[in-house]
Write a protein that holds these residues in place. Structure first.
Motif, PDB file in Angstrom:
ATOM      1  N   VAL A 110       0.818  -1.215   0.000  1.00  0.00           N
ATOM      2  CA  VAL A 110       0.000   0.000   0.000  1.00  0.00           C
ATOM      3  C   VAL A 110       0.853   1.267   0.000  1.00  0.00           C
ATOM      4  O   VAL A 110       0.527   2.231  -0.699  1.00  0.00           O
ATOM      5  CB  VAL A 110      -0.977  -0.012   1.204  1.00  0.00           C
ATOM      6  N   ALA A 111       1.941   1.293   0.746  1.00  0.00           N
ATOM      7  CA  ALA A 111       2.750   2.521   0.867  1.00  0.00           C
ATOM      8  C   ALA A 111       3.261   3.031  -0.484  1.00  0.00           C
ATOM      9  O   ALA A 111       3.050   4.214  -0.800  1.00  0.00           O
ATOM     10  CB  ALA A 111       3.902   2.302   1.846  1.00  0.00           C
ATOM     11  N   PRO A 112       3.921   2.206  -1.307  1.00  0.00           N
ATOM     12  CA  PRO A 112       4.372   2.754  -2.591  1.00  0.00           C
ATOM     13  C   PRO A 112       3.222   3.092  -3.542  1.00  0.00           C
ATOM     14  O   PRO A 112       3.313   4.040  -4.319  1.00  0.00           O
ATOM     15  CB  PRO A 112       5.268   1.661  -3.176  1.00  0.00           C
ATOM     16  N   VAL A 113       2.121   2.335  -3.454  1.00  0.00           N
ATOM     17  CA  VAL A 113       0.965   2.633  -4.302  1.00  0.00           C
ATOM     18  C   VAL A 113       0.370   3.984  -3.921  1.00  0.00           C
ATOM     19  O   VAL A 113       0.097   4.829  -4.781  1.00  0.00           O
ATOM     20  CB  VAL A 113      -0.093   1.505  -4.228  1.00  0.00           C
ATOM     21  N   VAL A 114       0.178   4.219  -2.633  1.00  0.00           N
ATOM     22  CA  VAL A 114      -0.392   5.485  -2.160  1.00  0.00           C
ATOM     23  C   VAL A 114       0.547   6.647  -2.474  1.00  0.00           C
ATOM     24  O   VAL A 114       0.104   7.702  -2.955  1.00  0.00           O
ATOM     25  CB  VAL A 114      -0.714   5.416  -0.652  1.00  0.00           C
ATOM     26  N   ALA A 115       1.846   6.473  -2.230  1.00  0.00           N
ATOM     27  CA  ALA A 115       2.806   7.546  -2.512  1.00  0.00           C
ATOM     28  C   ALA A 115       2.787   7.910  -3.996  1.00  0.00           C
ATOM     29  O   ALA A 115       2.769   9.093  -4.357  1.00  0.00           O
ATOM     30  CB  ALA A 115       4.206   7.119  -2.080  1.00  0.00           C
ATOM     31  N   THR A 116       2.757   6.904  -4.857  1.00  0.00           N
ATOM     32  CA  THR A 116       2.736   7.140  -6.300  1.00  0.00           C
ATOM     33  C   THR A 116       1.420   7.779  -6.723  1.00  0.00           C
ATOM     34  O   THR A 116       1.405   8.739  -7.506  1.00  0.00           O
ATOM     35  CB  THR A 116       2.960   5.821  -7.062  1.00  0.00           C
ATOM     36  N   LEU A 117       0.306   7.255  -6.205  1.00  0.00           N
ATOM     37  CA  LEU A 117      -1.008   7.829  -6.526  1.00  0.00           C
ATOM     38  C   LEU A 117      -1.062   9.296  -6.139  1.00  0.00           C
ATOM     39  O   LEU A 117      -1.526  10.134  -6.918  1.00  0.00           O
ATOM     40  CB  LEU A 117      -2.124   7.055  -5.821  1.00  0.00           C
ATOM     41  N   GLU A 118      -0.600   9.625  -4.959  1.00  0.00           N
ATOM     42  CA  GLU A 118      -0.672  11.012  -4.498  1.00  0.00           C
ATOM     43  C   GLU A 118       0.244  11.926  -5.311  1.00  0.00           C
ATOM     44  O   GLU A 118      -0.156  13.028  -5.677  1.00  0.00           O
ATOM     45  CB  GLU A 118      -0.371  11.091  -3.005  1.00  0.00           C
ATOM     46  N   LEU A 119       1.456  11.475  -5.611  1.00  0.00           N
ATOM     47  CA  LEU A 119       2.389  12.304  -6.380  1.00  0.00           C
ATOM     48  C   LEU A 119       1.930  12.451  -7.827  1.00  0.00           C
ATOM     49  O   LEU A 119       1.735  13.570  -8.320  1.00  0.00           O
ATOM     50  CB  LEU A 119       3.799  11.711  -6.325  1.00  0.00           C
ATOM     51  N   VAL A 120       1.733  11.339  -8.501  1.00  0.00           N
ATOM     52  CA  VAL A 120       1.345  11.373  -9.913  1.00  0.00           C
ATOM     53  C   VAL A 120      -0.078  11.923 -10.062  1.00  0.00           C
ATOM     54  O   VAL A 120      -0.350  12.727 -10.958  1.00  0.00           O
ATOM     55  CB  VAL A 120       1.481   9.973 -10.543  1.00  0.00           C
ATOM     56  N   GLY A 121      -0.968  11.500  -9.169  1.00  0.00           N
ATOM     57  CA  GLY A 121      -2.340  11.995  -9.221  1.00  0.00           C
ATOM     58  C   GLY A 121      -2.425  13.488  -8.981  1.00  0.00           C
ATOM     59  O   GLY A 121      -3.210  14.183  -9.632  1.00  0.00           O
TER      60      GLY A 121
END
Length: 149
Positions: free
Chosen positions: A57-68
């Motif tokens: 979850v941590a890398p998915v959330v970090a990527t979603l928040e940055l890229v999103g």
């Protein structure tokens, strides 16, 4: 009195302001998870908070928040990104912040709720006229004869 519904430029301006503010905050939080906390630190924090599958979850959330966040700023895939970020914030409220009450100073959900509501609003109303989405959707619609080019 002029209302947003009756003034397309005013509505587009409001959508742009919302996209820029919400997008910036999400991008900043995603960047923070990568650069300041690191993914390992974010994973450890998520684990401590009881987030299931924290290492996934941590890398998915970090990527979603940055890229999103960047996507919202640009107005790219706004509705999809808005839904994903709103769901991210629902998860954050449910798993982490709800038990701490409203105020962020106590670990509460006020910022998470505001970010989620902003993302949901963008998902519902779209990016507005001044967005990359508009370029792509506008071209498709013009080819199908749906708008005047």
């Amino acid at each position: 009195m002029t209302t947003l519904e009756n003034n397309p430029r005013l509505l587009a301006s409001a959508q742009l302001v919302l996209r820029l503010a919400i997008g910036f905050l999400f991008a900043a939080h995603g960047w923070q998870k990568f650069s300041q906390f690191t993914i390992e630190g974010t994973t450890a924090s998520f684990t401590q908070m009881g987030v299931p599958a924290a290492s996934l979850v941590a890398p998915v959330v970090a990527t979603l928040e940055l890229v999103g966040g960047v996507a919202l700023i640009l107005g790219l895939a706004t509705r999809i990104v808005g839904v994903l970020l709103a769901l991210d914030m629902v998860g954050a409220i449910a798993m982490v912040h709800a038990q701490s009450g409203v105020f962020v100073a106590n670990g509460g959900f006020e910022l998470v709720l505001a970010l989620g509501a902003g993302a949901a609003a963008l998902a519902l109303m779209g990016p507005g006229s001044w967005a990359l989405d508009r370029l792509f959707v506008g071209r498709k619609a013009a080819r199908r004869g749906l708008i005047n080019a």
